[in-house]
Enzyme design. Structure first.
Site, mmCIF file in Angstrom:
data_model
loop_
_atom_site.group_PDB
_atom_site.id
_atom_site.type_symbol
_atom_site.label_atom_id
_atom_site.label_comp_id
_atom_site.label_asym_id
_atom_site.label_seq_id
_atom_site.Cartn_x
_atom_site.Cartn_y
_atom_site.Cartn_z
ATOM 1 N N GLU A 1 0.833 -1.200 0.000
ATOM 2 C CA GLU A 1 0.000 0.000 0.000
ATOM 3 C C GLU A 1 0.872 1.256 0.000
ATOM 4 O O GLU A 1 1.845 1.354 0.742
ATOM 5 C CB GLU A 1 -0.885 -0.024 1.249
ATOM 6 N N LYS B 1 -9.546 2.528 -2.924
ATOM 7 C CA LYS B 1 -10.010 1.938 -1.671
ATOM 8 C C LYS B 1 -11.404 2.443 -1.336
ATOM 9 O O LYS B 1 -11.672 3.640 -1.362
ATOM 10 C CB LYS B 1 -9.031 2.275 -0.544
ATOM 11 N N CYS C 1 -5.354 -2.542 2.625
ATOM 12 C CA CYS C 1 -5.306 -2.406 4.083
ATOM 13 C C CYS C 1 -6.389 -3.257 4.727
ATOM 14 O O CYS C 1 -6.529 -4.429 4.406
ATOM 15 C CB CYS C 1 -5.416 -0.935 4.467
#
Length: 559
Positions: free
Chosen positions: A311, A377, A427
């Site tokens: 990430e 995301k 994540c």
């Protein structure tokens, strides 16, 4: 614990024949519980943290502690004391299980130690509301909160409904915790079963279905022990709950061997990169320059079908990538046939050239294809990637550079790599199994493997790393698909479709992991139904409890 329950029951069984029913003490006597009752529940919750990673085979400990909680709840005097008992258990679990949030807030966020400690305690108290709700709901549905007929203990401890209500309330409470205010399903009890005897149920009902089965098995064990001790040598009353508990465990073990998906073409060669960039350097100018050079070297070091960075490996917009970096990565991809997933930031470019709506993104480079793949995301981290209303003052106490980010779409297309399709998430998105199942369920061509990229440097070298990997393993059991995890500092790993870790890099090291990943095709029952079966079943069973209570009140005069 069970001995004290049975001894109390024997005492009121030996009550004088002339005593009225209302005068007999019951398991739910209205006397106040001593304070140590709640301290014991809190200590049991703290012990429950050891059920989760990095403890091996913690599923058995989780079952024992759920059994303790069920038996301990039978001592309570009503729904209020039951809720306090469940809340104490939950607080003990959360304050010891997510203490690494203190590291994030204090060590890396720069928050003063007293404030960070207070924030951890308050957050743990909030999380404890959900097991409190579950325990109170169980009491309202299945227990007797007032004095009444002398057989109350038998109805609660030996009744099938009490065990079913405990499983339903527990699973529903955990689902609510993973949903309300964007959700925080960390330490959901089903995760402890990844290496436990009930892991096979993950493909049927997901992590909450596993939790439901674990709570049911635990309650049945307690009922069997209670019946055995109350039976005065007669074993038959204990036989049915004992057999049912054993059957659940046997089914869980047997289901772990069932293959719900099949191989999709040949395996992919995958290189997973772990840059081990220090969190305090990640977003300053020198750190960004160093990260660009590091990942240019690591990406172009060796070809593979798929190369994955963590990430925000390069914490820049694509428009800001240094020209030599972009050219080197593109040339390498085209010349070697390597597809690359690169973590960075995205944004919307306005007609006047302004960059708005920044996103935490993952970009895919396909050989000889100029168009970049982009995943934004969707499930953002509160206080880290977006600020809940009214909490800007709290975020200002920390040095977190991401601020308010824009959300990606709930369902986004997969990344095509040769003959495989790859579903990506960023994540802690991979701790929301329903969202991953929805992606696979709604896709015209479902992905054959999963990729998660994370930056867990915020949490240091703590149990958070192993806990996150354990949850990733649950996603493979739910979907029947392999998963590869690329992290900045750990835990970078490859997990097969049966939840087994096939390769892993040590935490806080620089390196790459070369693995062959076999994609899988097909649907597990969980992909098809998601959490629906567990939720509907739990709500129906709990609703029956309220109906039963109302019927009893009207039919036999019980208040």
């Amino acid at each position: 614990m069970v001995e004290s329950i049975s001894s109390r029951a024997r005492r009121h069984a030996r009550a004088a024949p002339g005593a009225t029913h209302a005068a007999r003490p019951t398991l739910f006597d209205a006397r106040a519980l001593p304070r140590w009752h709640y301290l014991v529940a809190l200590a049991a919750g703290a012990l429950n943290t050891l059920s989760f990673a990095p403890t091996p085979h913690g599923g058995w400990l989780a079952l024992a502690l759920l059994a303790f909680l069920y038996a301990w709840l039978t001592r309570t005097t009503g729904w209020k004391s039951a809720a306090l008992t469940g809340g104490a258990f939950g607080f003990g679990n959360f304050v010891t299980g997510v203490w690494w949030l203190y590291v994030s807030m204090h060590d890396y966020g720069g928050m003063a130690a007293p404030l960070a400690g207070a924030a951890l305690v308050l957050f743990s108290l909030y999380l404890a509301l959900y097991p409190a709700l579950a325990a109170g709901l169980w009491s309202r549905c299945a227990a007797r909160a007032d004095s009444g007929s002398g057989d109350a203990a038998q109805r609660v401890m030996a009744g099938w409904y009490s065990a079913l209500a405990f499983a339903s309330a527990w699973a529903l409470g955990e689902w609510l915790r993973g949903t309300v205010f964007t959700g925080f399903p960390w330490l959901a009890s089903g995760y402890a079963q990844v290496d436990g005897p009930l892991a096979g149920f993950a493909a049927l009902g997901g992590v909450y279905g596993v939790a439901w089965m674990a709570a049911l098995a635990a309650a049945l064990v307690v009922q069997a022990l209670h019946a055995l001790m109350m039976g005065q040598g007669r074993r038959r009353p204990a036989l049915l709950p004992a057999l049912a508990a054993c059957a659940l465990l046997a089914c869980g073990i047997a289901l772990a061997g069932v293959s719900w998906t099949t191989p999709a073409d040949g395996p992919l060669s995958v290189r997973i990169l772990q840059g081990n960039v220090k969190q305090e350097m990640k977003f300053d100018e020198a750190g960004v320059t160093a990260a660009v050079a590091l990942y240019q070297r690591m990406i172009t070091e060796k070809p593979a079908d798929l190369i994955i960075t963590p990430e925000t490996a390069v914490p820049l917009l694509p428009q800001q990538f240094p020209e030599p970096f972009g050219r080197a990565v593109r040339t390498f991809a085209d010349s070697t046939g390597s597809s690359i997933l690169l973590g960075g930031f995205g944004a919307t470019i306005t007609p006047d050239g302004r960059m708005i709506d920044p996103t935490n993104s993952l970009f895919g480079i396909t050989p000889k294809v100029n168009l970049l793949y982009r995943y934004d995301k969707h499930h953002l981290v509160p206080f880290g990637e977006f600020v809940p209303w009214g909490f800007h003052w709290f975020v200002q106490l920390m040095n977190i550079p991401l601020g308010d980010l824009a959300r990606g779409k709930p369902v986004q297309p997969a990344f095509q790599v040769r003959n495989q399709r790859v579903d990506v998430d960023i994540c802690y998105e991979d701790i929301f199994g329903e969202e991953i199942a929805r992606n696979l369920r709604e896709a015209a061509r479902p992905a054959s493997m999963l990729v998660n990229v994370s930056n867990l440097a915020w949490f240091g070298n703590t149990i958070a790393l192993d806990q996150h990997l354990q949850m990733a393993r649950m996603r493979t059991l739910e979907t029947g698909r392999p998963l590869v995890a690329a992290t900045n500092t750990g835990t970078t790993a490859a997990i097969d479709a049966r939840g087994r870790i096939t390769a892993r890099l040590p935490a806080l090291t620089l390196g790459s992991l070369d693995v062959a990943v076999q994609g899988m095709t097909g649907r597990t029952p969980y992909i098809t139904a998601g959490n629906s079966a567990v939720l509907i079943g739990s709500l129906v069973l709990l609703a029956l409890g309220f109906v039963r209570r109302r019927h009893r009140r009207g039919g036999d005069g019980i208040r």
